[in-house]
Scaffold this motif. Structure first.
Motif, mmCIF file in Angstrom:
data_model
loop_
_atom_site.group_PDB
_atom_site.id
_atom_site.type_symbol
_atom_site.label_atom_id
_atom_site.label_comp_id
_atom_site.label_asym_id
_atom_site.label_seq_id
_atom_site.Cartn_x
_atom_site.Cartn_y
_atom_site.Cartn_z
ATOM 1 N N LYS A 324 0.804 -1.222 0.000
ATOM 2 C CA LYS A 324 0.000 0.000 0.000
ATOM 3 C C LYS A 324 0.835 1.269 0.000
ATOM 4 O O LYS A 324 0.415 2.305 0.509
ATOM 5 N N LYS A 325 2.007 1.201 -0.562
ATOM 6 C CA LYS A 325 2.846 2.386 -0.686
ATOM 7 C C LYS A 325 2.604 3.010 -2.056
ATOM 8 O O LYS A 325 2.493 2.298 -3.051
ATOM 9 N N ALA A 326 2.504 4.330 -2.095
ATOM 10 C CA ALA A 326 2.315 5.022 -3.367
ATOM 11 C C ALA A 326 3.478 4.678 -4.293
ATOM 12 O O ALA A 326 4.638 4.930 -3.948
ATOM 13 N N ASN A 327 3.177 4.101 -5.441
ATOM 14 C CA ASN A 327 4.266 3.605 -6.303
ATOM 15 C C ASN A 327 4.160 4.106 -7.734
ATOM 16 O O ASN A 327 4.742 3.514 -8.640
ATOM 17 N N THR A 328 3.435 5.211 -7.942
ATOM 18 C CA THR A 328 3.299 5.732 -9.309
ATOM 19 C C THR A 328 4.660 6.028 -9.924
ATOM 20 O O THR A 328 4.923 5.676 -11.082
ATOM 21 N N ILE A 373 6.385 -4.115 -28.399
ATOM 22 C CA ILE A 373 5.126 -3.639 -27.830
ATOM 23 C C ILE A 373 5.248 -3.375 -26.340
ATOM 24 O O ILE A 373 4.526 -2.539 -25.782
ATOM 25 N N LEU A 374 6.181 -4.050 -25.666
ATOM 26 C CA LEU A 374 6.308 -3.915 -24.219
ATOM 27 C C LEU A 374 6.897 -2.566 -23.817
ATOM 28 O O LEU A 374 6.861 -2.193 -22.639
ATOM 29 N N ASP A 375 7.426 -1.824 -24.776
ATOM 30 C CA ASP A 375 7.889 -0.457 -24.530
ATOM 31 C C ASP A 375 6.836 0.560 -24.970
ATOM 32 O O ASP A 375 7.065 1.771 -24.863
ATOM 33 N N ILE A 376 5.703 0.053 -25.459
ATOM 34 C CA ILE A 376 4.668 0.950 -25.987
ATOM 35 C C ILE A 376 3.396 0.917 -25.142
ATOM 36 O O ILE A 376 2.948 1.958 -24.653
ATOM 37 N N PHE A 377 2.787 -0.288 -24.994
ATOM 38 C CA PHE A 377 1.497 -0.263 -24.285
ATOM 39 C C PHE A 377 1.670 -0.099 -22.777
ATOM 40 O O PHE A 377 2.757 -0.251 -22.238
ATOM 41 N N GLU A 378 0.581 0.304 -22.134
ATOM 42 C CA GLU A 378 0.569 0.729 -20.722
ATOM 43 C C GLU A 378 1.432 1.980 -20.517
ATOM 44 O O GLU A 378 1.937 2.224 -19.423
ATOM 45 N N GLY A 379 1.572 2.781 -21.565
ATOM 46 C CA GLY A 379 2.349 4.019 -21.485
ATOM 47 C C GLY A 379 3.676 3.895 -22.194
ATOM 48 O O GLY A 379 4.498 3.059 -21.842
ATOM 49 N N THR A 380 3.898 4.710 -23.211
ATOM 50 C CA THR A 380 5.131 4.641 -23.990
ATOM 51 C C THR A 380 6.336 5.087 -23.170
ATOM 52 O O THR A 380 6.208 5.654 -22.086
ATOM 53 N N GLN A 381 7.531 4.842 -23.714
ATOM 54 C CA GLN A 381 8.768 5.269 -23.064
ATOM 55 C C GLN A 381 8.713 6.772 -22.743
ATOM 56 O O GLN A 381 9.092 7.212 -21.645
ATOM 57 N N GLN A 382 8.231 7.560 -23.707
ATOM 58 C CA GLN A 382 8.205 9.007 -23.536
ATOM 59 C C GLN A 382 7.228 9.427 -22.428
ATOM 60 O O GLN A 382 7.512 10.323 -21.629
ATOM 61 N N ILE A 383 6.075 8.748 -22.366
ATOM 62 C CA ILE A 383 5.094 9.062 -21.329
ATOM 63 C C ILE A 383 5.626 8.695 -19.950
ATOM 64 O O ILE A 383 5.444 9.427 -18.970
ATOM 65 N N GLN A 384 6.319 7.560 -19.846
ATOM 66 C CA GLN A 384 6.897 7.180 -18.554
ATOM 67 C C GLN A 384 7.892 8.238 -18.078
ATOM 68 O O GLN A 384 7.911 8.611 -16.902
ATOM 69 N N GLN A 385 8.719 8.730 -18.990
ATOM 70 C CA GLN A 385 9.698 9.745 -18.620
ATOM 71 C C GLN A 385 9.009 11.036 -18.192
ATOM 72 O O GLN A 385 9.490 11.740 -17.284
ATOM 73 N N LEU A 386 7.878 11.333 -18.822
ATOM 74 C CA LEU A 386 7.109 12.524 -18.442
ATOM 75 C C LEU A 386 6.514 12.360 -17.042
ATOM 76 O O LEU A 386 6.581 13.285 -16.215
ATOM 77 N N ILE A 388 7.659 10.411 -14.683
ATOM 78 C CA ILE A 388 8.790 10.429 -13.736
ATOM 79 C C ILE A 388 9.230 11.866 -13.458
ATOM 80 O O ILE A 388 9.442 12.267 -12.305
ATOM 81 N N ALA A 389 9.355 12.669 -14.528
ATOM 82 C CA ALA A 389 9.794 14.061 -14.364
ATOM 83 C C ALA A 389 8.808 14.850 -13.506
ATOM 84 O O ALA A 389 9.220 15.634 -12.630
ATOM 85 N N ARG A 390 7.520 14.652 -13.725
ATOM 86 C CA ARG A 390 6.519 15.366 -12.916
ATOM 87 C C ARG A 390 6.629 15.006 -11.448
ATOM 88 O O ARG A 390 6.539 15.871 -10.570
#
Length: 401
Positions: A324-328, A373-386, A388-390
């Motif tokens: 139950k730890k915030a892990n976003t 596909i594993l670098d694309i679905f559930e959020g692309t590489q670029q979205i993950q970096q975005l 993380i940055a936020r």
């Protein structure tokens, strides 16, 4: 962080590995060539997984149990269903990624239901195979730009819109559909609905022909005045502008480490195979400084180091979900690292194998295709970096786009 897998998961890992080696791997090429042909061999395997799910969810390799066992705080540190599912998925994708995605009742929609459904919904949808429909023709990485609408009409919601790239969209019993209650209210109005196949107004538009994961069907689905019972809305029907669409986004906190685990399993298969192919011409000495190694040997050591980093990031993100730890942040870090590393390792192993890597005599080229596909679905590489940055900078989506 204790970098040791709990003993209770060892039987799960071993069983999943045996299935990957004896059942999935031998069938890989058959269903890669026969896209859209249903792998009947998975029915018995899915029944076995259902049996595991009925017992301790921590001993399951299926996505249906992500999020389970985290609703009540029992105190202490838990190594539960999310970690178990990730460890099982790694081994299954070591066999074949497409088969894991095609496994009945273990879809990403099942993970969504497990993450946000109430107790009554969990019981009602128990045993159903659920796909997940988020992506639209005009909405890919930006989930908040969803245009599929859900208008309330009495005790039903009326859905209108088009969804594309729905994994297991045709074969599943139902689809978890993301739709907006009011497009003017943006993210806060986005909710998820469980829509059963056979519901009037829901129709299959087409099946995609894909680069990889061909054992899994990928569908486009149209919704035209599709009436869905109000009780099929997952989570709260209230629009909370302060919370935004954090409720539906909680699904990603469970599924992103799972997809990271899939990438790790696929990369593991490539790494092991290339080492086998090169064993006669190369001796692996981990005590020797990397600067004194051959270029190919140094390359393999580097890939192994990156692989292990991705492995532990995924395990940590799953462990946090269990506790139950915030892990976003950690979920996105694990997905970004594993997706990128998985793509690099699988393609580089094709190159290191020379001409053999590009032929169908080896599965190396298939694993490289599956990995993309594993670098694309559930959020692309670029979205993950975005994401993380936020999180690192403490900025909102409005402040950092």
């Amino acid at each position: 962080m204790n970098i040791e897998i709990p003993k209770k998961f060892k039987p799960l890992i071993n069983n999943a590995y045996q299935v990957a080696q004896s059942t999935l791997r031998p069938l890989s090429r058959k269903y890669d060539r026969g896209e859209h042909e249903y792998p009947k061999e998975l029915d018995m395997l899915a029944a076995v997984l259902d049996g595991f799910n009925e017992g301790d969810p921590a001993n399951s390799a299926g996505a249906a149990t992500t999020g389970k066992g985290t609703r009540e705080d029992e105190g202490g540190v838990k190594n539960g269903s999310n970690m178990g599912v990730c460890l099982g998925a790694m081994e299954m994708c070591y066999g074949d990624t497409g088969f894991l995605l095609a496994m009945p009742r273990q879809g990403l929609g099942n993970a969504a239901i497990a993450a946000v459904a109430n107790e009554e919904q969990l019981e009602r949808f128990k045993g159903k195979w659920a796909a997940m429909a988020i992506t639209e023709p005009g909405c890919g990485s930006d989930s908040a730009a969803i245009r599929t609408t859900a208008k309330q009409d009495g005790d039903h919601y009326v859905l209108n819109g088009e969804k594309i790239f729905v994994t297991s969209g045709e074969r599943a019993d139902c689809v978890v559909v993301w739709a907006t209650l009011d497009p003017k209210l943006g993210r806060a109005a986005i909710k998820s609905f469980v829509v059963d196949w056979g519901t009037p107004g829901m129709e299959l538009a087409r099946l995609e022909k894909k680069l990889g994961i061909r054992a899994s069907d990928t569908a486009a689905i149209n919704f035209v005045d599709c009436r869905v019972p109000a009780e099929n809305l997952l989570g709260s029907p209230e629009i909370d502008t302060k919370k935004g669409f954090a409720g539906v986004m909680e699904t990603f906190d469970n599924t992103r480490p799972l997809v990271a685990a899939m990438a790790i399993g696929c990369a593991k298969a490539s790494l092991e195979r290339i080492k086998e192919l090169l064993k006669d011409s190369m001796t692996y000495n981990y005590d020797k400084p990397v600067d004194n190694c051959s270029a190919v040997e140094a390359e393999i050591y580097k890939m192994e180091a990156d692989w292990e980093a991705a492995y532990w990031l995924a395990v940590k993100a799953a462990w946090m979900a269990d506790n139950k730890k915030a892990n976003t942040l950690e979920a996105s870090i694990s997905k970004a690292k594993a997706g990128r590393v998985g793509n690099y390792i699988t393609l580089r192993c094709v190159e290191l194998a020379g001409t053999l890597g590009y032929t169908e005599d080896e599965l190396l080229e298939k694993w490289a295709r599956d990995s993309k596909i594993l670098d694309i679905f559930e959020g692309t590489q670029q979205i993950q970096q975005l994401v993380i940055a936020r999180r690192v900078l403490g900025l909102s989506s409005k402040e950092l786009k």
